[in-house]
Scaffold this active site. Structure first.
Site, PDB file in Angstrom:
ATOM      1  N   GLY A  56      -1.577  13.635   3.998  1.00  0.00           N
ATOM      2  CA  GLY A  56      -0.518  13.076   4.803  1.00  0.00           C
ATOM      3  C   GLY A  56       0.728  12.656   4.054  1.00  0.00           C
ATOM      4  O   GLY A  56       0.688  12.323   2.875  1.00  0.00           O
ATOM      5  N   ASP A 241       0.026   9.901   8.631  1.00  0.00           N
ATOM      6  CA  ASP A 241      -0.839  10.593   7.680  1.00  0.00           C
ATOM      7  C   ASP A 241      -1.685  11.709   8.301  1.00  0.00           C
ATOM      8  O   ASP A 241      -2.906  11.689   8.265  1.00  0.00           O
ATOM      9  CB  ASP A 241      -1.731   9.594   6.945  1.00  0.00           C
ATOM     10  CG  ASP A 241      -2.347   8.563   7.886  1.00  0.00           C
ATOM     11  OD1 ASP A 241      -2.020   8.591   9.080  1.00  0.00           O
ATOM     12  OD2 ASP A 241      -3.141   7.745   7.420  1.00  0.00           O
ATOM     13  N   THR A 242      -1.021  12.685   8.883  1.00  0.00           N
ATOM     14  CA  THR A 242      -1.664  13.932   9.288  1.00  0.00           C
ATOM     15  C   THR A 242      -2.236  14.629   8.045  1.00  0.00           C
ATOM     16  O   THR A 242      -1.713  14.464   6.958  1.00  0.00           O
ATOM     17  CB  THR A 242      -0.620  14.847   9.951  1.00  0.00           C
ATOM     18  OG1 THR A 242      -0.163  14.221  11.147  1.00  0.00           O
ATOM     19  CG2 THR A 242      -1.206  16.209  10.288  1.00  0.00           C
ATOM     20  N   VAL A 243      -3.307  15.410   8.201  1.00  0.00           N
ATOM     21  CA  VAL A 243      -3.892  16.114   7.055  1.00  0.00           C
ATOM     22  C   VAL A 243      -3.748  17.623   7.237  1.00  0.00           C
ATOM     23  O   VAL A 243      -3.582  18.121   8.354  1.00  0.00           O
ATOM     24  CB  VAL A 243      -5.384  15.755   6.871  1.00  0.00           C
ATOM     25  CG1 VAL A 243      -5.538  14.258   6.668  1.00  0.00           C
ATOM     26  CG2 VAL A 243      -6.226  16.226   8.060  1.00  0.00           C
ATOM     27  N   SER A 260      -4.579  16.035  13.180  1.00  0.00           N
ATOM     28  CA  SER A 260      -3.994  14.699  13.267  1.00  0.00           C
ATOM     29  C   SER A 260      -4.526  13.915  14.453  1.00  0.00           C
ATOM     30  O   SER A 260      -4.833  14.475  15.508  1.00  0.00           O
ATOM     31  CB  SER A 260      -2.469  14.804  13.388  1.00  0.00           C
ATOM     32  OG  SER A 260      -1.882  13.527  13.501  1.00  0.00           O
TER      33      SER A 260
END
Length: 430
Positions: A56, A241-243, A260
């Site tokens: 993220g 904080d998307t991955v 996300s």
């Protein structure tokens, strides 16, 4: 079979550019001493591929740096294990995302942000650079690994039309996505089990902040306004904080994925960039029109990334000769200074990018072929956590990239990257 030769050379490229003036481009890039070349050992002779992941773009506190780095290492290892087993890029990138979704420290799958109603709704997408097929889910509840649904949508679409000539879906949302997933063998998970102690406490804090803000807006509590503003400054972009992950496999195919839980306290039914085509991720193999294969995964404020289609913009930019300069200009011109975000004074986002192409070694041989992988990450948020690993490496390398001192989040950017050379030995059968 691809194997890594020469190891990975990391070349940090830090620069902060202010939005108010035309961005001056750096005259030179700062560098560090390259790593020693990875030795060619017999037990790793069949190692193949490369993976780059991110946990993220947002804010990563020093107190939790170890946890963020650890989950990135595990995600890289999962992808490399699949590559070593002969899996193609799309399967390896899915394996990396499952590991990231299963971590309670990331805002994806387990431990995702809760929405206004106190529920978890997730977005995810995946793209295969070889077939150019794409699968995505949006605002789906009760599925612990939404990337598995996105991947299954992609694979089902590759099988062709449904009965009576119907077109198979590539993007499903809400209850329909949940029911489709269960009907295709993906186990459901009660939403209450996906929430963690951390995500629940964050929800309670955010709900309290909203109540204070509403009082401020109606003029009942002026002292709370100062507390609310201070809290917003302190937290900044901490909830973005998307991955994601991007992969190159033994055949030179690329794939990208992103997942996300979305913004904290989002409106129920809101779908972020992680599910939108060209916004959350992009992957495209080399073709007659494109000299490079490219893969991109994004993170940040979904609305900003959707309005600029940043994943596809960065992929297109990577067809230029200088990858570092191309990404810098794309982040400046297509994101920070984008006319689509002209009304925004704080543009928050980050990307991981790779491009690769076949090249001739110093001593070309009919039995040896090589592929050059250039990988980069860039962000306008305070920080971004990444990890990367070739199948030749013994362990993944991780890094928390931060804006340079004095840089302003949302108006400045950081950019770093490196190079990995993969070499294949072609065996002939008499």
């Amino acid at each position: 079979m691809w194997r890594c030769a020469g190891g990975v050379m990391e070349t940090p490229l830090n620069c902060a550019e202010e939005q108010q003036l035309p961005p001056p481009l750096p005259d030179s890039w700062s560098t560090v001493t390259p790593q020693e070349p990875t030795t060619d050992r017999k037990d790793k002779g069949n190692a193949v591929g490369f993976v780059l992941v991110h946990a993220g773009a947002g804010y990563h506190s020093e107190s939790k740096a170890k946890e963020y780095k650890h989950v990135c290492k595990r995600a890289c290892q999962r992808a490399v294990d699949r590559l070593k087993a002969g899996a193609l890029a799309v399967d390896a990138v899915t394996a990396a995302l499952v590991e990231l979704e299963d971590s309670p420290f990331t805002n994806a799958g387990m431990g995702s942000n809760l929405n206004l109603s106190g529920e978890i709704e997730c977005d995810a997408s995946i793209m295969d650079g070889k077939s150019l097929h794409y699968g995505a889910v949006g605002a789906v509840s009760g599925i612990n690994n939404p990337v598995l649904v996105a991947n299954r949508l992609l694979s089902e679409a590759q099988k062709g039309k449904l009965s009576a000539g119907r077109i198979p879906p590539c993007f499903l949302v809400g209850r329909g996505a949940h029911d489709w997933a269960v009907s295709h063998g993906i186990p459901p998970c009660p939403s209450e089990k996906m929430a963690t102690k951390f995500s629940l406490s964050a929800y309670k804090r955010n709900k309290h902040k909203m109540e204070l803000a509403e009082k401020v807006e109606t003029g009942f509590n002026h002292h709370s306004k100062k507390r609310r503003q201070a809290s917003e400054t302190e937290n900044g972009s901490g909830l973005l904080d998307t991955v994601g992950a991007i992969v190159v496999d033994r055949e030179g195919n690329v794939a990208a994925a992103v997942s996300s839980g979305g913004l904290a306290m989002k409106h129920p039914g809101r779908v972020g960039q992680a599910a939108h085509h060209g916004c959350g991720c992009w992957a495209e193999n080399t073709s007659t029109l494109n000299p490079y294969s490219t893969a991109v995964s994004t993170s940040g404020c979904g609305e900003h990334l959707i309005r600029t289609m940043l994943a596809r913009e960065c992929s297109s930019a990577m067809q230029c000769e200088d990858a570092h300069q191309a990404l810098l200009e794309a982040m400046q011109n297509k994101f920070i200074s984008s006319p689509f975000l002209a009304s925004e004074d704080c543009v928050l986002g980050g990307v991981i990018v790779l491009r690769c192409c076949r090249y001739s070694d110093a001593q070309p041989s009919a039995d040896i072929q090589a592929i050059l992988v250039e990988f980069l990450w860039s962000h306008t948020t305070e920080s971004m956590c990444v990890g990367y690993m070739s199948a030749q490496d013994g362990k993944a390398k991780t890094h928390i990239s931060r804006l340079p001192p004095g840089a302003v989040a949302g108006q400045s950017l950081a950019i770093e990257g490196g190079v990995c050379r993969l070499v294949s030995t072609v065996t002939t059968v008499d």
